[in-house]
Design an enzyme around this catalytic site. Structure first.
Site, PDB file in Angstrom:
ATOM      1  N   SER A  97      -0.696   4.660  11.220  1.00 25.75           N
ATOM      2  CA  SER A  97      -1.193   3.549  10.151  1.00 25.75           C
ATOM      3  C   SER A  97      -1.842   3.900   8.960  1.00 25.75           C
ATOM      4  O   SER A  97      -1.058   4.438   8.119  1.00 25.75           O
ATOM      5  CB  SER A  97      -2.353   2.634  10.995  1.00 25.75           C
ATOM      6  OG  SER A  97      -2.757   1.527  10.625  1.00 25.75           O
ATOM      7  N   HIS A 124       0.953  -2.178  17.615  1.00 27.51           N
ATOM      8  CA  HIS A 124       0.676  -1.172  16.500  1.00 27.51           C
ATOM      9  C   HIS A 124       0.251   0.138  16.883  1.00 27.51           C
ATOM     10  O   HIS A 124       0.339   0.997  15.820  1.00 27.51           O
ATOM     11  CB  HIS A 124      -0.563  -1.864  15.629  1.00 27.51           C
ATOM     12  CG  HIS A 124      -0.750  -1.056  14.183  1.00 27.51           C
ATOM     13  ND1 HIS A 124       0.264  -1.081  13.370  1.00 27.51           N
ATOM     14  CD2 HIS A 124      -1.943  -0.539  13.666  1.00 27.51           C
ATOM     15  CE1 HIS A 124      -0.193  -0.382  12.333  1.00 27.51           C
ATOM     16  NE2 HIS A 124      -1.612  -0.286  12.440  1.00 27.51           N
ATOM     17  N   ASP A 130       4.914  -5.298  16.235  1.00 33.24           N
ATOM     18  CA  ASP A 130       3.616  -4.780  15.402  1.00 33.24           C
ATOM     19  C   ASP A 130       3.780  -6.013  14.483  1.00 33.24           C
ATOM     20  O   ASP A 130       4.417  -6.397  13.788  1.00 33.24           O
ATOM     21  CB  ASP A 130       4.187  -3.497  14.528  1.00 33.24           C
ATOM     22  CG  ASP A 130       2.852  -2.898  14.003  1.00 33.24           C
ATOM     23  OD1 ASP A 130       1.897  -3.570  13.705  1.00 33.24           O
ATOM     24  OD2 ASP A 130       2.785  -1.774  13.963  1.00 33.24           O
TER      25      ASP A 130
END
Length: 269
Positions: free
Chosen positions: A85, A245, A217
């Site tokens: 991320s 995610h 996601d």
């Protein structure tokens, strides 16, 4: 072993080639702990707390360039690097600005641009992210109750895991032992997610790169992963079905198998 020659906290575990793990927004290096036992058998892990998170002190100015610079100064050259991320954007920034540090790059649930952009041309227009109003709602939730927001977030990310309950309990315990980020750091890190756009630079990353992404996601839609795979010169895309995610939490075996296979391989593709 803990390395703290500067403001950045790094825990070093295991033996073998160096493997750096950089967590995402609002988290700390404890999020990787479910993987440590397996990965440390073959690699020397460098578990990094981003500035102002975990045991790392904050830095000023707080932006992507300064974070990447601070971290890269503490790492050996020719290091394999995993970024999840926001951590993926940090890893990309390091690969762009300090390429000698990075040997192979692994981007997990990451994207060059998290928030949608309305543009006149194909170069500026971007709809592979999240809408700004959704982003702002998340920011408001964080400001009101960080702990609740993070636990709810992690719970959603563990869906699909056979051990979701035990994983969440483990992470809650780990997070409870570490300092909670102050709101200013959380908001500054959110600003990085809001403002960062690496689309014009990403093709300059000439490192073997594995992109691991969940097809469910919603924070970094899989279309962003497909786009990166087309833009990066040496990219391999691994989409994990049913993952969201954080595929390393929900689909740990599939994730670690893909990661270790890529690190052992001499070629991409």
């Amino acid at each position: 072993m803990i390395i703290t020659p500067s403001k950045i906290n790094i825990e070093v575990i295991g033996a073998g080639p160096n493997l750096v793990l950089i967590h995402g927004w609002g988290m700390n290096s404890a999020v990787w702990k479910p993987l440590v036992k397996k990965l440390s058998k073959t690699h020397t892990l460098h578990l990094i707390d981003l500035p102002g998170m975990g045991y790392s002190q904050t830095i000023l100015p707080y932006h992507l360039y300064s974070i990447a610079e601070q971290i890269s100064e503490l790492l050996p050259n020719d290091t394999d690097m995993v970024g999840w991320s926001l951590g993926g954007q940090v890893a990309m920034r390091i690969a762009l600005d300090q390429p000698e540090v990075v040997k192979k790059l692994v981007l997990v649930g990451s994207t060059p641009c998290f928030v949608n952009v309305s543009g006149i041309t194909t170069q500026t227009h971007w709809q592979h992210g999240i809408d700004q109003d959704v982003f702002e709602q998340f920011s408001d939730n964080v400001a009101k109750d960080y702990q609740k927001t993070i636990i709810n977030f992690l719970t959603l990310q563990c869906m699909g895991s056979r051990s979701a309950g035990s994983t969440i309990r483990f992470l809650r315990g780990e997070f409870a032992t570490q300092p909670e980020p102050v709101n200013q750091v959380l908001q500054s890190a959110l600003n990085i997610l809001l403002e960062t756009d690496l689309r014009k630079e990403i093709s300059s990353i000439d490192k073997p790169t594995l992109i691991i992404h969940g097809d469910k996601d919603t924070l970094a839609p899989v279309q962003a992963a497909n786009w990166m795979a087309q833009q990066l010169p040496e990219a391999l895309l691994r989409v994990i079905s049913g993952a969201s995610h954080a595929p390393f939490l929900s689909h740990e075996k599939e994730f670690t198998d893909a990661l270790l296979s890529f690190l052992r391989s001499d070629v991409v593709g």
